[in-house]
Design an enzyme around this catalytic site. Structure first.
Site, PDB file in Angstrom:
ATOM      1  N   PRO A   2       5.244  -4.814  -7.438  1.00  0.00           N
ATOM      2  CA  PRO A   2       6.701  -4.967  -7.520  1.00  0.00           C
ATOM      3  C   PRO A   2       7.327  -5.238  -6.157  1.00  0.00           C
ATOM      4  O   PRO A   2       7.041  -4.537  -5.183  1.00  0.00           O
ATOM      5  CB  PRO A   2       7.152  -3.619  -8.085  1.00  0.00           C
ATOM      6  CG  PRO A   2       5.976  -3.102  -8.833  1.00  0.00           C
ATOM      7  CD  PRO A   2       4.784  -3.561  -8.035  1.00  0.00           C
ATOM      8  N   LYS A  58      12.500  -2.125  -1.747  1.00  0.00           N
ATOM      9  CA  LYS A  58      11.657  -1.843  -2.909  1.00  0.00           C
ATOM     10  C   LYS A  58      11.879  -0.437  -3.463  1.00  0.00           C
ATOM     11  O   LYS A  58      11.133   0.001  -4.337  1.00  0.00           O
ATOM     12  CB  LYS A  58      10.179  -2.013  -2.531  1.00  0.00           C
ATOM     13  CG  LYS A  58       9.821  -3.406  -2.034  1.00  0.00           C
ATOM     14  CD  LYS A  58       8.364  -3.473  -1.622  1.00  0.00           C
ATOM     15  CE  LYS A  58       8.010  -4.812  -0.997  1.00  0.00           C
ATOM     16  NZ  LYS A  58       6.587  -4.891  -0.604  1.00  0.00           N
TER      17      LYS A  58
END
Length: 261
Positions: A2, A58
């Protein structure tokens, strides 16, 4: 793994749960908790109303109550956040289930390389996020110029450093460098203002386009759409893509469109 666009997608998932009361917590695998005991984590969440989630790079933050505590999620290489119905079958990699007024939020992670933290106050929050550079999507062109020229190093190595610009990952960096026609091994000290500004524009375009769909898309006109082919070629000029390793990550670039200089 991700990257910023994925976590922006998870933020939108959590945003749909904002204002709901967190009724219970099911910890199916306490190994994903970082720096907090199981009982303390449960007690901090039970009965709290979820605030508006926010993202930095993130990292995803879920405020509880007025502001604190906040649950901070990092998704490592395989983490995800999903909105599910209470009766939905539990996946074997669902590690934490948050029961809400209406449905559940589930933290799903196969490899458990990172996980969930609890920021009890501003000091905890700063300890977790204080070393991060500016968010790569929110950063201005001036931020990009300043952060990338603080010290000399390879361009991709600098971009992968979350203390320089946070949120960029392997796919977004390779894509933005290809769109900006910059070689990943160029030295940051060798870039002129025009090149730095061109990169910031392309990075913003890649991040905005990817954030809309919650991942870096494999568009035919993008490098990302070709890097996993058996014999990958540049979608712009047809040259065979070069495959190297930079900062421990597999790197693709076009030798023709991205000359070393």
């Amino acid at each position: 793994m991700p990257e910023l666009p994925d976590v922006e997608g998870f933020r939108r998932v959590a945003e749909r749960a904002a204002g709901l009361v967190e009724r219970d917590v099911e910890l199916r695998d306490a190994q994903v908790l970082r720096g907090v005991r199981t009982g303390e984590f449960r007690d901090a969440l039970r009965g709290q109303r979820l605030g508006t989630p926010w993202r930095l790079g993130k990292w995803l933050a879920l405020p509880l109550g007025d502001e604190f505590p906040q649950v901070l999620l990092h998704f490592g290489m395989t983490g995800r956040l999903l909105r599910c119905e209470p009766g939905d079958e539990v996946h074997r990699h669902d590690r934490v289930l948050l029961d809400l007024d209406d449905g559940q939020l589930r933290y799903r992670d196969m490899r458990k390389l990172t996980g969930l933290h609890l920021a009890r106050d501003r000091e905890d929050l700063d300890a977790l996020l204080g070393d991060l550079g500016p968010d790569a999507l929110a950063a201005t062109a001036a931020d990009y110029r300043r952060q990338l020229t603080r010290r000399r190093r390879g361009l991709k190595s600098a971009l992968m450093d979350q203390e320089v610009l946070c949120g960029l990952g392997n796919l977004t960096v390779d894509e933005a460098l290809w769109q900006a026609r910059l070689h990943p091994a160029r030295g940051t000290g060798d870039l002129d203002r025009g090149e730095l500004d061109r990169f910031s524009r392309r990075a913003h375009a890649v991040l905005r386009g990817s954030a809309k769909v919650g991942h870096v898309p494999d568009r035919p006109s993008w490098l990302t759409g070709h890097r996993d082919e058996p014999d990958p070629h540049c979608p712009r000029c047809g040259t065979g893509l070069a495959r190297t390793t930079t900062a421990g990550r597999t790197t693709y670039h076009c030798p023709h469109c991205q000359p070393r200089g």
